[in-house]
Design a protein around this motif. Sequence first.
Motif, PDB file in Angstrom:
ATOM      1  N   GLN A  21       3.031   1.278  -6.825  1.00 22.33           N
ATOM      2  CA  GLN A  21       1.592   0.993  -6.807  1.00 22.33           C
ATOM      3  C   GLN A  21       0.751   2.263  -6.910  1.00 22.33           C
ATOM      4  OE1 GLN A  21      -0.639   1.623  -3.877  1.00 22.33           O
ATOM      5  NE2 GLN A  21       1.047   2.878  -3.123  1.00 22.33           N
ATOM      6  N   SER A  22       1.304   3.426  -6.629  1.00 21.87           N
ATOM      7  CA  SER A  22       0.504   4.656  -6.667  1.00 21.87           C
ATOM      8  C   SER A  22       0.614   5.415  -7.976  1.00 21.87           C
ATOM      9  CB  SER A  22       0.893   5.585  -5.509  1.00 21.87           C
ATOM     10  OG  SER A  22       2.233   6.012  -5.626  1.00 21.87           O
ATOM     11  N   VAL A  23       1.798   5.415  -8.585  1.00 24.67           N
ATOM     12  CA  VAL A  23       1.991   6.226  -9.790  1.00 24.67           C
ATOM     13  C   VAL A  23       1.178   5.723 -10.983  1.00 24.67           C
ATOM     14  CG1 VAL A  23       3.694   6.894 -11.542  1.00 24.67           C
ATOM     15  CG2 VAL A  23       4.183   7.258  -9.118  1.00 24.67           C
ATOM     16  N   PRO A  24       1.118   4.401 -11.266  1.00 25.92           N
ATOM     17  CA  PRO A  24       0.284   3.977 -12.399  1.00 25.92           C
ATOM     18  C   PRO A  24      -1.166   4.442 -12.276  1.00 25.92           C
ATOM     19  CG  PRO A  24       1.727   2.193 -11.728  1.00 25.92           C
ATOM     20  CD  PRO A  24       1.868   3.260 -10.689  1.00 25.92           C
ATOM     21  N   ASN A  25      -1.733   4.338 -11.078  1.00 26.08           N
ATOM     22  CA  ASN A  25      -3.101   4.795 -10.876  1.00 26.08           C
ATOM     23  C   ASN A  25      -3.188   6.318 -10.998  1.00 26.08           C
ATOM     24  OD1 ASN A  25      -5.873   4.465 -10.256  1.00 26.08           O
ATOM     25  ND2 ASN A  25      -5.478   4.928  -8.107  1.00 26.08           N
ATOM     26  N   PHE A  26      -2.196   7.013 -10.456  1.00 21.48           N
ATOM     27  CA  PHE A  26      -2.157   8.472 -10.548  1.00 21.48           C
ATOM     28  C   PHE A  26      -2.122   8.927 -12.011  1.00 21.48           C
ATOM     29  CE2 PHE A  26       0.695  12.121 -11.185  1.00 21.48           C
ATOM     30  CZ  PHE A  26      -0.030  13.119 -10.538  1.00 21.48           C
TER      31      PHE A  26
ATOM     32  N   LEU B 189       0.803  -1.221   0.000  1.00 26.18           N
ATOM     33  CA  LEU B 189       0.000   0.000   0.000  1.00 26.18           C
ATOM     34  C   LEU B 189       0.839   1.276   0.000  1.00 26.18           C
ATOM     35  CD1 LEU B 189      -2.765  -1.036   2.565  1.00 26.18           C
ATOM     36  CD2 LEU B 189      -3.012  -0.781   0.093  1.00 26.18           C
ATOM     37  N   THR B 190       2.141   1.152   0.020  1.00 26.01           N
ATOM     38  CA  THR B 190       3.013   2.324  -0.039  1.00 26.01           C
ATOM     39  C   THR B 190       4.056   2.119  -1.124  1.00 26.01           C
ATOM     40  OG1 THR B 190       4.433   1.387   1.699  1.00 26.01           O
ATOM     41  CG2 THR B 190       2.729   2.924   2.402  1.00 26.01           C
TER      42      THR B 190
ATOM     43  N   THR C  11       3.433  -7.692  -1.654  1.00 22.43           N
ATOM     44  CA  THR C  11       4.054  -6.630  -2.439  1.00 22.43           C
ATOM     45  C   THR C  11       4.654  -7.199  -3.717  1.00 22.43           C
ATOM     46  OG1 THR C  11       4.566  -5.405  -0.409  1.00 22.43           O
ATOM     47  CG2 THR C  11       5.794  -4.799  -2.403  1.00 22.43           C
ATOM     48  N   LEU C  12       5.358  -8.312  -3.607  1.00 20.74           N
ATOM     49  CA  LEU C  12       5.938  -8.943  -4.798  1.00 20.74           C
ATOM     50  C   LEU C  12       4.863  -9.403  -5.770  1.00 20.74           C
ATOM     51  CD1 LEU C  12       8.916 -10.984  -3.313  1.00 20.74           C
ATOM     52  CD2 LEU C  12       9.037  -9.355  -5.227  1.00 20.74           C
ATOM     53  N   THR C  13       3.750  -9.907  -5.245  1.00 22.85           N
ATOM     54  CA  THR C  13       2.643 -10.328  -6.111  1.00 22.85           C
ATOM     55  C   THR C  13       2.137  -9.152  -6.937  1.00 22.85           C
ATOM     56  OG1 THR C  13       1.962 -12.097  -4.611  1.00 22.85           O
ATOM     57  CG2 THR C  13       0.305 -11.274  -6.154  1.00 22.85           C
ATOM     58  N   GLN C  14       1.994  -8.015  -6.290  1.00 24.37           N
ATOM     59  CA  GLN C  14       1.503  -6.830  -7.009  1.00 24.37           C
ATOM     60  C   GLN C  14       2.539  -6.329  -8.003  1.00 24.37           C
ATOM     61  OE1 GLN C  14      -1.385  -5.150  -3.426  1.00 24.37           O
ATOM     62  NE2 GLN C  14       0.232  -3.846  -4.201  1.00 24.37           N
ATOM     63  N   MET C  15       3.807  -6.365  -7.630  1.00 20.38           N
ATOM     64  CA  MET C  15       4.851  -5.921  -8.548  1.00 20.38           C
ATOM     65  C   MET C  15       4.903  -6.800  -9.790  1.00 20.38           C
ATOM     66  SD  MET C  15       7.985  -4.942  -5.954  1.00 20.38           S
ATOM     67  CE  MET C  15       8.005  -3.366  -5.081  1.00 20.38           C
ATOM     68  N   LYS C  16       4.758  -8.101  -9.588  1.00 18.04           N
ATOM     69  CA  LYS C  16       4.783  -9.020 -10.725  1.00 18.04           C
ATOM     70  C   LYS C  16       3.630  -8.742 -11.683  1.00 18.04           C
ATOM     71  CE  LYS C  16       6.994 -12.733  -8.074  1.00 18.04           C
ATOM     72  NZ  LYS C  16       6.786 -14.045  -7.376  1.00 18.04           N
TER      73      LYS C  16
ATOM     74  N   TYR D 218      -3.686  -2.904   7.999  1.00 11.77           N
ATOM     75  CA  TYR D 218      -3.428  -2.288   9.297  1.00 11.77           C
ATOM     76  C   TYR D 218      -1.975  -2.487   9.730  1.00 11.77           C
ATOM     77  CZ  TYR D 218      -8.498  -3.055   9.229  1.00 11.77           C
ATOM     78  OH  TYR D 218      -9.809  -3.123   8.855  1.00 11.77           O
ATOM     79  N   CYS D 219      -1.349  -3.577   9.240  1.00 14.66           N
ATOM     80  CA  CYS D 219       0.047  -3.822   9.590  1.00 14.66           C
ATOM     81  C   CYS D 219       0.974  -2.758   9.014  1.00 14.66           C
ATOM     82  CB  CYS D 219       0.472  -5.202   9.097  1.00 14.66           C
ATOM     83  SG  CYS D 219      -0.338  -6.569   9.960  1.00 14.66           S
ATOM     84  N   VAL D 220       0.630  -2.205   7.859  1.00 12.57           N
ATOM     85  CA  VAL D 220       1.512  -1.216   7.232  1.00 12.57           C
ATOM     86  C   VAL D 220       1.034   0.221   7.459  1.00 12.57           C
ATOM     87  CG1 VAL D 220       2.255  -2.867   5.489  1.00 12.57           C
ATOM     88  CG2 VAL D 220       0.372  -1.324   4.958  1.00 12.57           C
ATOM     89  N   TRP D 221      -0.196   0.390   7.974  1.00 10.23           N
ATOM     90  CA  TRP D 221      -0.716   1.719   8.320  1.00 10.23           C
ATOM     91  C   TRP D 221      -1.131   1.743   9.792  1.00 10.23           C
ATOM     92  CZ3 TRP D 221      -4.551   2.680   3.678  1.00 10.23           C
ATOM     93  CH2 TRP D 221      -3.822   3.099   2.556  1.00 10.23           C
ATOM     94  N   PRO D 222      -0.235   1.565  10.722  1.00  6.20           N
ATOM     95  CA  PRO D 222      -0.629   1.541  12.143  1.00  6.20           C
ATOM     96  C   PRO D 222      -1.317   2.825  12.575  1.00  6.20           C
ATOM     97  CG  PRO D 222       1.749   1.820  11.903  1.00  6.20           C
ATOM     98  CD  PRO D 222       1.219   1.453  10.550  1.00  6.20           C
ATOM     99  N   GLY D 223      -2.390   2.667  13.334  1.00  7.50           N
ATOM    100  CA  GLY D 223      -3.115   3.809  13.872  1.00  7.50           C
ATOM    101  C   GLY D 223      -4.242   4.313  12.996  1.00  7.50           C
TER     102      GLY D 223
END
Length: 626
Positions: free
Chosen positions: A164-169, A159-160, A221-226, A557-562
């Motif tokens: 993953q953000s630029v293609p959508n942007f 999620l960071t 993350t690797l799954t999404q990168m692939k 939630y693991c990568v965006w604590p709080g």
Amino acid sequence: MLSRRTLLTTAGAAALVGCATESDWGPASETGPVASASPAHARAAASPSARLTATLEQFFAEAIAESPQFATSLGVDKDAYAAAKSKLDDQSLAKLDHMRALNADQLKRMQAIDRARLTGMDAVNYDAVIFGLQTTAEADQAFPYGVQGAGAPYAVSQLTGSYQSVPNFLATQHTIETKADADAYLARLAAFGEVMDQETERVRRDVALGVIPPDFVVDRTLTQMKALFVAPEMSTLVTSVADRAYKKNIAGDYAGQASKIYSDKVAPALSRQMDLMREIRPKAVHDAGCWRLPDGEAYYALSLKVGTTTTMSPDDVHQMGLDQARELSARADALLKKQGMSKGSVSRRIRALYGDRRYIYPNTDAAKAKLVEDLNAQVQDMQGRLPQYFGTLPKASVEIKRVPKFIEVGAPGGYYNNASLDGARPGIYWINLRNTAETPRWALPTLTYHEAIPGHHLQLSLQQEANLPMIRRAAFYSAYGEGWALYAEQLAMEMGVYQDNPLGEVGYLQSALFRAARLVVDTGLHAKRWSREQAIAAMADIDGEPASSVATEIERYCVWPGQASSYMVGKLTWLRLRDKARAALGERFDIRQFHDAGLLSGNMPLIALEPVIDGYVARSGGAAAA
């Protein structure tokens, strides 16, 4: 999304989402606003109010200068800021150091203004901005890793990271109307590889500090990168510019140019980032919470403060979640029994509803298009109800679109992108249709009220259309904004939308249980040291969602604590303040005025919202309760 999760320090570490019209502001000079030679003007400029106004104007100009993607999100990447449209945000370590220095400098400028001499909206504006500057400064001094400011400890995850953000942007935010726009896209595409390499360097630095994502995060993350690492002709990075240039009759071989840039610069950088993730995978552990990171307990405490904009402790938040889950479960139990569903726990009965094919759109593109059509009809119905509950309505329209397929695996179930300032781009409610079974018919109305109206679209559009400093129109604190959207779900129920749809009301209660569960598992993961599996089991036991959906949420939630705790804390604050205002005003209470008072003052920390509502009560002839 430049969305609610894009952190930009120059807005006080709040996510920047939208503002007003380009004519309201201009670029800052090297030395700041130019002072008039008039003695009267000089005296006025010395007042705390005038100094605050000038300072906040400068902050906004600095935000635009520091983030070309922010300029595009707002639709102001033209005229004086036209150069921004050809650039992506710098993600280098040197830039990170620069942003930390800028945040410290902005904090000093704010602290030099005498807060005690500010009143009314000046005081609100000051409090709203300085909270973010202060919490970011706290993080900068204590935690050198992750995204600047607490709340995202991993520079690259599912999620960071720009991968993953630029293609959508580029596909959804970068507009293409002219040849210059298409050429600017190519320039940004060429920069994409460099930006990924910058983030790869940041990940290496963080790994050396002992900061490695959990093993399951690295795997996802690797799954999404692939999925992004495909032949040029199959990449949305190439087809997006080629298709849009063709539709606008823009001459040029944009498919060929984009393919070459992708092959020469983007794919190699993505490959290097994938290699790094594979390299760190054997070092990754299965422990899910950020407690295991350097000063991890303190990191989570600050992340929770940033997420909730309160001083609540992890134990307080955890108990709030348990209490809310108990209360909401009892309500859902009574409603389900009326529908003839009385066997098993509430979560098991809700899970059975998820599996009932009668309530699921077929998992086909045609059915998904019909689903979006049905949601648009729901939005139109809600539009007709709004005047009874809101004195001011947004001018910006909202569209509903499907989350692009290339990011849907790791994307949330729904999210919202703000409208551009010039009105050329409407607000967009993105719905994730990777699997229609994850969002059955009885759950869709509540999700739509949350993301569109009376939720995010209404709140954010009113904010960027309000009479506020530009940096305030652009600020987003999750507890206020997500709290509002969750409050909007309940408000929709109070409007009577489920009068003839009892299962829709079950959907509303399940959504509320989902947010109560977030309080429990967010604190469980990061403060009580729960495992991923323990958190999945706890969440499924509360809200009844399918295991696949729960796993995606827990990993979020693991990568965006709080951040997950912001929703229900915010909602309960909105409800408490509404009850407080109603008690103080009695028959004089007008829900439209209450909503206008809270919404037209803009997004702010919850600790600043209460004085705003107290002011509304006093102006309306009531005495604010203690």
